[in-house]
Scaffold this motif. Sequence first.
Motif, PDB file in Angstrom:
ATOM      1  N   CYS A  85       0.740  -1.145  -0.037  1.00 29.40           N
ATOM      2  CA  CYS A  85      -0.041  -0.041   0.001  1.00 29.40           C
ATOM      3  C   CYS A  85       0.726   1.144   0.056  1.00 29.40           C
ATOM      4  CB  CYS A  85      -0.898   0.079   1.148  1.00 29.40           C
ATOM      5  SG  CYS A  85      -2.040   1.384   1.199  1.00 29.40           S
ATOM      6  N   GLY A  87      -0.921   4.177   0.026  1.00 31.78           N
ATOM      7  CA  GLY A  87      -2.042   5.176   0.181  1.00 31.78           C
ATOM      8  C   GLY A  87      -1.389   6.284   1.334  1.00 31.78           C
ATOM      9  N   THR A  88      -1.958   7.221   1.386  1.00 29.82           N
ATOM     10  CA  THR A  88      -1.170   8.322   2.377  1.00 29.82           C
ATOM     11  C   THR A  88      -0.700   7.774   3.841  1.00 29.82           C
ATOM     12  OG1 THR A  88      -2.781   9.896   1.270  1.00 29.82           O
ATOM     13  CG2 THR A  88      -1.731  10.856   3.252  1.00 29.82           C
ATOM     14  N   ALA A  89      -1.657   7.045   4.376  1.00 26.29           N
ATOM     15  CA  ALA A  89      -1.467   6.802   5.716  1.00 26.29           C
ATOM     16  C   ALA A  89      -0.125   5.650   5.558  1.00 26.29           C
ATOM     17  CB  ALA A  89      -2.585   6.013   6.588  1.00 26.29           C
ATOM     18  N   CYS A  90      -0.360   4.651   4.757  1.00 24.37           N
ATOM     19  CA  CYS A  90       1.235   4.051   4.601  1.00 24.37           C
ATOM     20  C   CYS A  90       2.309   4.744   4.178  1.00 24.37           C
ATOM     21  CB  CYS A  90       0.572   2.792   3.484  1.00 24.37           C
ATOM     22  SG  CYS A  90      -0.809   1.785   4.388  1.00 24.37           S
ATOM     23  N   CYS A 126      -5.049   2.914  -1.096  1.00 26.47           N
ATOM     24  CA  CYS A 126      -5.537   2.491   0.433  1.00 26.47           C
ATOM     25  C   CYS A 126      -6.080   0.998   0.432  1.00 26.47           C
ATOM     26  CB  CYS A 126      -6.435   3.299   0.854  1.00 26.47           C
ATOM     27  SG  CYS A 126      -6.995   2.962   2.422  1.00 26.47           S
ATOM     28  N   LEU A 127      -5.785   0.065   1.060  1.00 23.99           N
ATOM     29  CA  LEU A 127      -6.210  -1.093   1.246  1.00 23.99           C
ATOM     30  C   LEU A 127      -7.440  -1.241   2.319  1.00 23.99           C
ATOM     31  CD1 LEU A 127      -2.919  -3.265   0.786  1.00 23.99           C
ATOM     32  CD2 LEU A 127      -4.986  -3.695  -0.632  1.00 23.99           C
ATOM     33  N   GLY A 128      -7.663  -0.236   2.955  1.00 22.96           N
ATOM     34  CA  GLY A 128      -8.753  -0.002   3.890  1.00 22.96           C
ATOM     35  C   GLY A 128      -8.309  -0.626   5.364  1.00 22.96           C
ATOM     36  N   ALA A 129      -7.041  -0.513   5.448  1.00 28.18           N
ATOM     37  CA  ALA A 129      -6.498  -0.919   6.872  1.00 28.18           C
ATOM     38  C   ALA A 129      -5.579  -0.072   7.463  1.00 28.18           C
ATOM     39  CB  ALA A 129      -5.765  -2.431   7.049  1.00 28.18           C
ATOM     40  N   CYS A 130      -5.818   1.384   7.244  1.00 28.14           N
ATOM     41  CA  CYS A 130      -5.009   2.241   7.640  1.00 28.14           C
ATOM     42  C   CYS A 130      -4.298   2.498   9.033  1.00 28.14           C
ATOM     43  CB  CYS A 130      -5.339   3.668   7.252  1.00 28.14           C
ATOM     44  SG  CYS A 130      -6.435   3.780   5.741  1.00 28.14           S
ATOM     45  N   VAL A 135       0.826  -1.220   5.252  1.00 23.84           N
ATOM     46  CA  VAL A 135       0.243  -2.646   5.053  1.00 23.84           C
ATOM     47  C   VAL A 135       0.716  -3.228   3.996  1.00 23.84           C
ATOM     48  CG1 VAL A 135      -2.158  -3.565   4.879  1.00 23.84           C
ATOM     49  CG2 VAL A 135      -1.682  -1.655   6.373  1.00 23.84           C
TER      50      VAL A 135
HETATM   51  S1  FES Z   1      -3.532   4.061   3.269  1.00 25.73           S
HETATM   52 FE1  FES Z   1      -2.710   1.919   3.322  1.00 25.73          FE
HETATM   53  S2  FES Z   1      -4.345   1.033   4.144  1.00 25.73           S
HETATM   54 FE2  FES Z   1      -5.024   2.938   4.006  1.00 25.73          FE
END
Ligand code: FES
Length: 165
Positions: A85, A87-90, A126-130, A135
């Motif tokens: 992932c 995505g922003t959080a990851c 995002c894989l939905g597990a931020c 992740v």
């Molecule tokens: S940004 Fe990686 S799981 Fe949401």
Amino acid sequence: MPDLCTTGERLFKELDDYIDSIGAKPDKLISVLQKAQELFGYLSIEVQQHIADALNIPVSQVYGVVTFYNFFSTKPKGKVQIKVCLGTACYVKGGDRVLERFLEELGTKPEEPTKDGQFSVHPVRCLGACSMAPVVLVGEKDFYGRIKPDMVPRIIEKYREVKER
Ligand code: FES
């Protein structure tokens, strides 16, 4: 008499049988593409052309649908697909370094299978597990959270095929 059919021919025959069973109509395109990807692993131009001919539609229409949906792939993938992932959080928690480590350990590039065909690595959104960032998802359901780059070799080892001695 020996079976002279190659694997590829058998797969095309299986695809044709499927198309016959559901009816060779343009509105069946998505179902046919899903079946073709299940059989071949990915949708090469040859397979897309075959489907266009079978459904009597332009290959550009097939290509348009294949590239619109991200669950269709035009490239071969590894037997084990590793989604990292970004995505922003990851990303802010080091997802990019995890991705780099996977690529380095496996000696491959994003989206390209390893030489032995065992793995491919895919940067994803995002894989939905931020809350577990960063992740990694291996296959369809093995989630790994709070991954650090030095955990990558152990994850890879779990999914390596056992080689015969
Ligand atoms: S940004 Fe990686 S799981 Fe949401």
